[in-house]
Design a protein around this motif. Structure first.
Motif, mmCIF file in Angstrom:
data_model
loop_
_atom_site.group_PDB
_atom_site.id
_atom_site.type_symbol
_atom_site.label_atom_id
_atom_site.label_comp_id
_atom_site.label_asym_id
_atom_site.label_seq_id
_atom_site.Cartn_x
_atom_site.Cartn_y
_atom_site.Cartn_z
ATOM 1 N N ARG A 14 0.831 -1.202 0.000
ATOM 2 C CA ARG A 14 0.000 0.000 0.000
ATOM 3 C C ARG A 14 0.866 1.254 0.000
ATOM 4 O O ARG A 14 0.635 2.173 -0.771
ATOM 5 C CB ARG A 14 -0.933 -0.026 1.202
ATOM 6 C CG ARG A 14 -1.812 1.198 1.314
ATOM 7 C CD ARG A 14 -2.786 1.098 2.457
ATOM 8 N NE ARG A 14 -2.116 0.855 3.712
ATOM 9 C CZ ARG A 14 -2.598 0.114 4.692
ATOM 10 N NH1 ARG A 14 -3.757 -0.469 4.565
ATOM 11 N NH2 ARG A 14 -1.935 -0.032 5.804
ATOM 12 N N GLU A 30 -7.503 10.990 -6.379
ATOM 13 C CA GLU A 30 -7.950 9.621 -6.166
ATOM 14 C C GLU A 30 -7.079 8.890 -5.156
ATOM 15 O O GLU A 30 -7.555 8.020 -4.458
ATOM 16 C CB GLU A 30 -8.011 8.858 -7.492
ATOM 17 C CG GLU A 30 -9.154 9.310 -8.356
ATOM 18 C CD GLU A 30 -10.501 9.335 -7.641
ATOM 19 O OE1 GLU A 30 -10.891 8.338 -7.014
ATOM 20 O OE2 GLU A 30 -11.178 10.365 -7.705
ATOM 21 N N SER A 31 -5.812 9.245 -5.083
ATOM 22 C CA SER A 31 -4.965 8.561 -4.107
ATOM 23 C C SER A 31 -5.450 8.847 -2.691
ATOM 24 O O SER A 31 -5.343 8.005 -1.811
ATOM 25 C CB SER A 31 -3.499 8.954 -4.268
ATOM 26 O OG SER A 31 -3.265 10.263 -3.836
ATOM 27 N N GLN A 33 -8.641 9.244 -1.799
ATOM 28 C CA GLN A 33 -9.805 8.388 -1.598
ATOM 29 C C GLN A 33 -9.363 6.938 -1.406
ATOM 30 O O GLN A 33 -9.856 6.241 -0.519
ATOM 31 C CB GLN A 33 -10.745 8.508 -2.791
ATOM 32 C CG GLN A 33 -12.088 7.879 -2.559
ATOM 33 C CD GLN A 33 -13.074 8.260 -3.641
ATOM 34 O OE1 GLN A 33 -12.777 9.034 -4.546
ATOM 35 N NE2 GLN A 33 -14.268 7.711 -3.559
ATOM 36 N N LEU A 34 -8.422 6.485 -2.212
ATOM 37 C CA LEU A 34 -7.909 5.128 -2.081
ATOM 38 C C LEU A 34 -7.201 4.955 -0.737
ATOM 39 O O LEU A 34 -7.399 3.952 -0.056
ATOM 40 C CB LEU A 34 -6.945 4.803 -3.225
ATOM 41 C CG LEU A 34 -6.254 3.447 -3.162
ATOM 42 C CD1 LEU A 34 -7.273 2.310 -3.180
ATOM 43 C CD2 LEU A 34 -5.269 3.316 -4.307
ATOM 44 N N LYS A 35 -6.404 5.933 -0.349
ATOM 45 C CA LYS A 35 -5.679 5.845 0.923
ATOM 46 C C LYS A 35 -6.651 5.720 2.089
ATOM 47 O O LYS A 35 -6.452 4.902 2.982
ATOM 48 C CB LYS A 35 -4.770 7.048 1.120
ATOM 49 C CG LYS A 35 -3.940 6.965 2.393
ATOM 50 C CD LYS A 35 -3.033 8.163 2.547
ATOM 51 C CE LYS A 35 -2.172 8.125 3.767
ATOM 52 N NZ LYS A 35 -2.659 7.488 4.944
ATOM 53 N N CYS A 37 -9.642 4.491 2.056
ATOM 54 C CA CYS A 37 -10.232 3.159 2.005
ATOM 55 C C CYS A 37 -9.242 2.110 2.503
ATOM 56 O O CYS A 37 -9.579 1.259 3.328
ATOM 57 C CB CYS A 37 -10.674 2.843 0.579
ATOM 58 S SG CYS A 37 -11.555 1.269 0.420
ATOM 59 N N CYS A 50 -11.142 -2.097 -2.143
ATOM 60 C CA CYS A 50 -10.678 -0.714 -2.304
ATOM 61 C C CYS A 50 -10.018 -0.537 -3.666
ATOM 62 O O CYS A 50 -10.282 0.428 -4.390
ATOM 63 C CB CYS A 50 -9.674 -0.347 -1.213
ATOM 64 S SG CYS A 50 -10.328 -0.254 0.456
ATOM 65 N N ALA A 51 -9.141 -1.475 -4.001
ATOM 66 C CA ALA A 51 -8.417 -1.405 -5.270
ATOM 67 C C ALA A 51 -9.373 -1.507 -6.451
ATOM 68 O O ALA A 51 -9.251 -0.771 -7.433
ATOM 69 C CB ALA A 51 -7.368 -2.507 -5.323
ATOM 70 N N ASP A 54 -11.319 1.724 -6.832
ATOM 71 C CA ASP A 54 -10.460 2.772 -7.382
ATOM 72 C C ASP A 54 -10.256 2.560 -8.876
ATOM 73 O O ASP A 54 -10.336 3.505 -9.658
ATOM 74 C CB ASP A 54 -9.122 2.800 -6.650
ATOM 75 C CG ASP A 54 -8.309 4.024 -7.020
ATOM 76 O OD1 ASP A 54 -8.842 5.154 -6.896
ATOM 77 O OD2 ASP A 54 -7.148 3.858 -7.428
ATOM 78 N N LEU A 119 -4.255 -2.546 -8.140
ATOM 79 C CA LEU A 119 -3.660 -1.268 -7.742
ATOM 80 C C LEU A 119 -2.725 -0.716 -8.811
ATOM 81 O O LEU A 119 -2.721 0.491 -9.080
ATOM 82 C CB LEU A 119 -2.925 -1.418 -6.405
ATOM 83 C CG LEU A 119 -3.811 -1.596 -5.184
ATOM 84 C CD1 LEU A 119 -2.987 -2.018 -3.970
ATOM 85 C CD2 LEU A 119 -4.596 -0.332 -4.878
ATOM 86 N N ALA A 122 -4.911 0.552 -11.639
ATOM 87 C CA ALA A 122 -5.533 1.834 -11.281
ATOM 88 C C ALA A 122 -4.522 2.974 -11.346
ATOM 89 O O ALA A 122 -4.828 4.054 -11.872
ATOM 90 C CB ALA A 122 -6.144 1.755 -9.882
#
Length: 142
Positions: A14, A30-31, A33-35, A37, A50-51, A54, A119, A122
């Motif tokens: 991650r 977006e990173s 939002q992904l972070k 999650c 999560c991945a 994204d 990931l 994405a």
């Protein structure tokens, strides 16, 4: 012990992948939002969700921009953009496959293989979104 090594590996993965987002605006947004999650994820299944989410957002943004770009261009440049998009898809697929190819280093990725692939896909797609935004901006200014 095995679970702890997977959790540590997941955290390392991650951190590494989120560091790779240090590029354009779409990827930076977006990173975050992904972070958020991934920070809440308690296991590999949640990380994979999560991945996957994204990647879904990235592909939707990319497809929207691509369609808008092709629609605004005259036929000849639109065909070049279509060819470039096809080449980019082939590039993306090759990078995702090479990043953690099961045949060569599958043991290094183990059960994180699918999450890693999502990931990486994405991350590449968000970078491409930034590129498409720049191309669209250039063509709308002329």
């Amino acid at each position: 012990m095995l679970f702890r090594s997977h959790v540590a590996g997941a955290r390392l993965l991650r951190s590494f992948l989120l560091a790779g987002f240090a590029c354009g605006l779409a990827a930076a947004q977006e990173s975050k939002q992904l972070k958020r999650c991934l920070d809440k994820a308690k296991d590999q299944l949640q990380m994979r969700m999560c991945a996957s989410d994204d990647l879904g957002r990235a592909k939707a943004a990319m497809n929207s921009l691509y369609q808008k770009l092709v629609a605004t261009l005259p036929p000849a440049p639109a065909k070049r953009v279509e060819a470039a998009q096809k080449a980019w898809v082939a590039y993306r697929d090759a990078v995702v496959d090479a990043y953690c190819e099961e045949a060569s280093i599958g043991q290094a990725c183990g059960t994180l293989y699918f999450t890693t692939a999502l990931l990486v896909d994405a991350r590449l797609t968000w970078r491409h979104v930034d590129e498409l935004e720049l191309v669209l901006k250039e063509h709308s200014e002329h």
